[in-house]
Motif scaffolding. Structure first.
Motif, mmCIF file in Angstrom:
data_model
loop_
_atom_site.group_PDB
_atom_site.id
_atom_site.type_symbol
_atom_site.label_atom_id
_atom_site.label_comp_id
_atom_site.label_asym_id
_atom_site.label_seq_id
_atom_site.Cartn_x
_atom_site.Cartn_y
_atom_site.Cartn_z
ATOM 1 N N LEU A 213 0.824 -1.207 0.000
ATOM 2 C CA LEU A 213 0.000 0.000 0.000
ATOM 3 C C LEU A 213 0.855 1.253 0.000
ATOM 4 O O LEU A 213 0.533 2.262 -0.612
ATOM 5 C CB LEU A 213 -0.923 -0.006 1.222
ATOM 6 N N LYS A 214 1.987 1.161 0.674
ATOM 7 C CA LYS A 214 2.895 2.305 0.707
ATOM 8 C C LYS A 214 3.408 2.608 -0.690
ATOM 9 O O LYS A 214 3.513 3.758 -1.100
ATOM 10 C CB LYS A 214 4.068 1.980 1.634
ATOM 11 N N TYR B 136 0.951 6.735 -6.893
ATOM 12 C CA TYR B 136 0.007 7.838 -7.124
ATOM 13 C C TYR B 136 0.739 9.173 -7.226
ATOM 14 O O TYR B 136 0.516 9.965 -8.132
ATOM 15 C CB TYR B 136 -0.996 7.926 -5.976
ATOM 16 N N TRP C 277 1.843 1.925 -3.361
ATOM 17 C CA TRP C 277 0.732 2.502 -4.126
ATOM 18 C C TRP C 277 0.656 4.014 -3.928
ATOM 19 O O TRP C 277 0.449 4.757 -4.880
ATOM 20 C CB TRP C 277 -0.591 1.856 -3.715
ATOM 21 N N VAL C 278 0.830 4.430 -2.698
ATOM 22 C CA VAL C 278 0.807 5.871 -2.431
ATOM 23 C C VAL C 278 1.890 6.554 -3.257
ATOM 24 O O VAL C 278 1.663 7.588 -3.898
ATOM 25 C CB VAL C 278 1.035 6.144 -0.927
ATOM 26 N N ARG D 292 7.348 29.373 -21.350
ATOM 27 C CA ARG D 292 6.113 29.694 -22.045
ATOM 28 C C ARG D 292 6.040 31.179 -22.381
ATOM 29 O O ARG D 292 5.598 31.577 -23.443
ATOM 30 C CB ARG D 292 4.918 29.324 -21.188
ATOM 31 N N LYS D 293 6.488 31.954 -21.434
ATOM 32 C CA LYS D 293 6.497 33.390 -21.646
ATOM 33 C C LYS D 293 7.401 33.735 -22.845
ATOM 34 O O LYS D 293 7.040 34.528 -23.705
ATOM 35 C CB LYS D 293 7.045 34.047 -20.366
ATOM 36 N N TYR E 51 -8.520 12.281 -20.070
ATOM 37 C CA TYR E 51 -8.536 13.737 -19.986
ATOM 38 C C TYR E 51 -8.453 14.383 -21.361
ATOM 39 O O TYR E 51 -9.241 15.283 -21.688
ATOM 40 C CB TYR E 51 -7.361 14.180 -19.113
ATOM 41 N N TYR F 280 5.761 32.758 -26.019
ATOM 42 C CA TYR F 280 4.693 33.696 -26.349
ATOM 43 C C TYR F 280 5.272 34.943 -27.028
ATOM 44 O O TYR F 280 4.775 35.383 -28.063
ATOM 45 C CB TYR F 280 3.963 34.069 -25.063
ATOM 46 N N PHE G 299 6.819 27.750 -16.892
ATOM 47 C CA PHE G 299 6.146 29.051 -16.996
ATOM 48 C C PHE G 299 7.040 30.066 -17.700
ATOM 49 O O PHE G 299 6.606 30.793 -18.592
ATOM 50 C CB PHE G 299 5.776 29.564 -15.604
#
Lengths: 608, 198
Positions: free
Chosen positions: A35-36, A42, A38-39, A222-223, A98, A226, A219
């Motif tokens: 289980l550990k 995740y 699994w955490v 990306r700037k 998604y 842009y 970020f």
């Protein structure tokens, strides 16, 4: 763009998916997690998702690398393949749920690709004596080897993907882009070691720091991207209409032309010209004219929404639409519908122009396999556009050889203009002068016997024959008239005459049709000719015909102190080289033509 | 945990130039289900000690509450973020349904919550929770993720809870950033967020 996977692509996809699934099966990926664990799985999956969402984009657009690979590799080094593959599975599953817009098979291919990459680097890591569980700095070789394999498997799969799915990956053909991606990889791979050390020391907090760092970097980049796009848009777009400008369009056309030619996909170009725009301007003022252009640009933009077409403002009131994967018939349907729609769209001031509505004329040309550069496509679309204008405007015309035949007077004028140019040879190199005249005569006679040629093609062939050696005007006299064998550098100069000739004739737009004949009449059917080494049907039909006539005359020309072939011998030579140097079909026809027309004359008693 | 997520979302939404007014523009279908669900939960909570059959049925009723919640989310699935909340609730629902209506909790992960809690958990005293044993189905969907310092609160949560929070985050960001703007000052700001979001 709708895109269907070809059957090779399907086989390829199922093949790599099968391998990926068998890796999952063999390695029994999901069974042994506590289980550990699994955490941890995740949390790592969340990190992977975050990092692939906040990927780092580099200008020019399309180049991005995401740091998720660093996580897979780090996890693989520390905890083995089970953990890495579990994370992969979960994150791809989430992405599948998604990113609904992405086709399902792309997710599948992503999944398989990453599985193979991870498995490849894992096994090579073990093979070279790597130790799972702890980063050992005293023996770095296994890490380097597994990173290299990860990279190589990735490159190989990407190549295979683009190969089997019949798409062009421009990066694959460009060493610069490939090198750039090597740098990207290097960064990823080094980061994987950094992350592994962090994870070994502080599992959760280390991962947290790493993820935050990458997101902040993302970020920042990306700037930059842009800003870059802002600036490049200014350079590539037309100020008034917001469509692409002439220069950018030409560049795109060139790229698409090369791509579609390589993939043997159709490519169609449409040139549009607003009807009576000058009159509109005169009646309504230039400001209102500008407004009309803007309005029309928006109409076009709306019309091509959701397609892969490129639209540009080609010139003043001329617009261009480039349509990859579209045949000219489809393009015709599309543009005719657009034309009607434009007719039905009211704009202030149109009641003052002859049609009393907004209208355009349009010429469409499709890429054909004997085209060798993109300018030809533009030229043909342009001719079709002129034809459309001549048909009374407000209509769409497909390029058709039959429609654009010159009338006799125009042909005579062109002929005279070209003859003037050839006359320069009278003083410089009389042999070339007479050669040109004879080739012209042969072309005229031979062309009239070829039923498959259109009238315009016959005219083009004759004019091209007359002018084909014009580039020799730039070759020094001593090379042209040299007795005996030419040196290598002299031969290089001679070879250039096709390019020079093209440049000379390209000065006048009405001779654009002749350019392929001038430039390509030394191409050989087997691809060993110059200047491009084009092969078979890649060489325009007329250039192939001209090549035969030109060679025949060169062989049979009488020159002092040089052996000359008789007509019979020359014909045998042509027969021998049919299929290698010459197009076999036209070679046979030409032989028949000479036999019938000239051999009887030669056989007559001569007075020598 | 749920509240933490919402507070964080509000904060980030505010930093991104969003407005709380957006929350007022929330339009949900079947919104009347919400107070009903809440009331139902309270009723069970208060009555389960007094009325025997309610105590017996409490697990089933909890599952029914979950199903109603899922239906509500499904009705509103076209709003950004809500499908994600749906997925989170569904994950929790699956593991609870598989284990008799109770959420399995990892004893190991819950250590720091105190001895009494663990004892009660093992004894099955909590209506909504139970300890993970070897018989538990799908244990990896249960409450196994411990939240501990530096996180300011101590709690054990499930992956479904995390997914729900992500969904709530997306939903709140959407609401706050799509709020109607006023004044000129925001125009430049809007550009900046647009560039960041692309």
């Amino acid at each position: 763009m709708t895109f269907t996977v070809k059957w090779q692509g399907k086989i390829y996809l199922s093949f790599i998916t099968l391998i990926a699934l068998s890796i999952f099966w063999v390695e029994d990926v999901f069974v042994n997690h506590s289980l550990k664990d699994w955490v941890f799985v995740y949390i790592l999956s969340a990190a992977v998702l975050l990092l692939s969402y906040f990927s780092i984009h580099l200008p020019p657009k399309g180049n991005s690398f995401s740091m998720d690979s660093a996580i897979y590799l780090a996890v693989m080094f520390l905890y083995g393949i089970h953990m890495a593959l579990s994370i992969l599975f979960i994150s791809i599953l989430v992405e599948f749920l998604y990113k609904r817009k992405m086709e399902w098979w792309k997710h599948l291919s992503n999944f398989s690709m990453y599985s193979l990459m991870i498995a490849g680097s894992y096994y090579s890591f073990l093979f070279f004596g790597g130790d799972i569980g702890k980063i050992r700095t005293d023996n770095l070789f296994p890490y380097v080897a597994s990173l290299l394999i990860y990279f190589l498997v990735n490159i190989a799969l990407i190549f295979a993907f683009f190969f089997f799915l019949g798409r062009v990956y421009r990066g694959a053909f460009n060493l610069g882009v490939l090198l750039e991606s090597v740098v990207g990889y290097l960064v990823t791979l080094i980061l994987s070691l950094v992350l592994a050390i962090l994870l070994a020391e502080e599992r959760y907090f280390g991962l947290f720091l790493f993820t935050i760092l990458v997101i902040i970097l993302s970020f920042v980049f990306r700037k930059f991207l842009y800003l870059y796009q802002l600036v490049s848009n200014r350079a590539n777009k037309d100020h008034l209409t917001g469509l692409y400008n002439h220069g950018f369009f030409k560049e795109t056309l060139k790229e698409q032309f090369a791509d579609c030619k390589r993939l043997k996909q159709p490519l169609t170009l449409a040139l549009l010209d607003l009807d009576d725009f000058k009159k509109y301007n005169d009646r309504n003022g230039h400001l209102q004219g500008d407004r009309l252009l803007m309005f029309f640009g928006k109409l076009l933009q709306k019309a091509v929404e959701g397609t892969n077409f490129t639209i540009a403002r080609y010139g003043g009131e001329e617009f261009a639409i480039l349509m990859p994967n579209t045949t000219k018939e489809d393009a015709y349907v599309f543009l005719n519908r657009l034309r009607k729609q434009v007719n039905d769209t009211y704009f202030d001031g149109v009641e003052h122009i002859p049609y009393r509505c907004l209208s355009f004329s349009c010429g469409i040309a499709e890429m054909e396999k004997d085209m060798y550069e993109s300018d030809e496509l533009i030229h043909r679309a342009d001719q079709a556009l002129y034809y459309a204008k001549a048909q009374g405007k407000n209509n769409v015309q497909l390029y058709d050889q039959h429609n654009i035949s010159l009338n006799e007077i125009q042909f005579k004028q062109d002929l005279e203009a070209l003859e003037q140019q050839v006359k320069f040879f009278l003083s410089k190199d009389v042999y070339t002068y007479r050669h040109s005249k004879r080739v012209f005569k042969y072309a005229l006679e031979f062309g009239s016997r070829l039923d498959e040629l259109t009238n315009h093609e016959r005219q083009t062939l004759s004019l091209g024959a007359l002018i084909h050696d014009i580039g020799k005007i730039e070759v020094p006299r001593d090379i042209l008239n040299k007795q005996g064998k030419l040196e290598k550098h002299e031969w290089e100069i001679i070879k250039k005459h096709v390019t020079w000739g093209r440049e000379i004739i390209a000065e006048e737009k009405r001779f654009d049709d002749l350019l392929p004949l001038i430039e390509l009449h030394h191409e050989r059917y087997d691809g060993k000719g110059y200047p491009y080494g084009l092969k078979g049907e890649e060489i325009p039909k007329l250039a192939r015909i001209l090549c035969i006539i030109d060679s025949f005359d060169a062989m049979t020309t009488e020159r002092p102190y040089q052996p000359t072939k008789t007509f019979d011998e020359a014909l045998k030579e042509i027969e021998r080289c049919a299929g290698t140097q010459f197009d076999p079909v036209y070679a046979a026809k030409f032989i028949a033509f000479v036999r019938e027309r000239y051999l009887p004359l030669v056989k007559m008693p001569q007075w020598d | 945990m749920v509240y933490d997520g919402i507070v964080l979302s509000l904060l980030i939404g505010w930093f991104r130039g969003g407005s709380l007014k957006g929350l007022a523009h929330m339009k949900l279908r079947g919104g009347w289900l919400f107070p009903l669900l809440l009331a139902l939960q309270f009723v069970i909570f208060f009555l389960q000690e007094k009325v025997a059959w309610i105590a017996k049925m409490s697990n089933v009723i909890f599952l029914l509450v979950y199903i109603t919640g899922l239906v509500f989310l499904w009705l509103n699935r076209h709003q950004p973020g809500l499908p994600v909340i749906f997925a989170g609730v569904l994950l929790n629902f699956i593991v609870m349904a598989a284990n008799g209506g109770r959420m399995p909790v990892s004893v190991e992960a819950a250590q720091f919550l105190g001895r009494e809690y663990i004892e009660a958990l093992k004894a099955g005293l909590y209506a909504k929770h139970q300890a993970i044993t070897s018989d538990t189905l799908l244990p990896f969907l249960g409450d196994i993720i411990p939240l501990s310092p530096p996180y300011p609160r101590q709690q054990v949560i499930s992956i479904g809870d995390v997914v729900m929070n992500v969904g709530a985050f997306l939903f709140i960001q959407h609401l706050m950033l799509s709020a109607p703007r006023h004044g000129k000052g925001n125009a430049g700001e809007e550009k900046v967020t647009a560039s960041v979001n692309q």
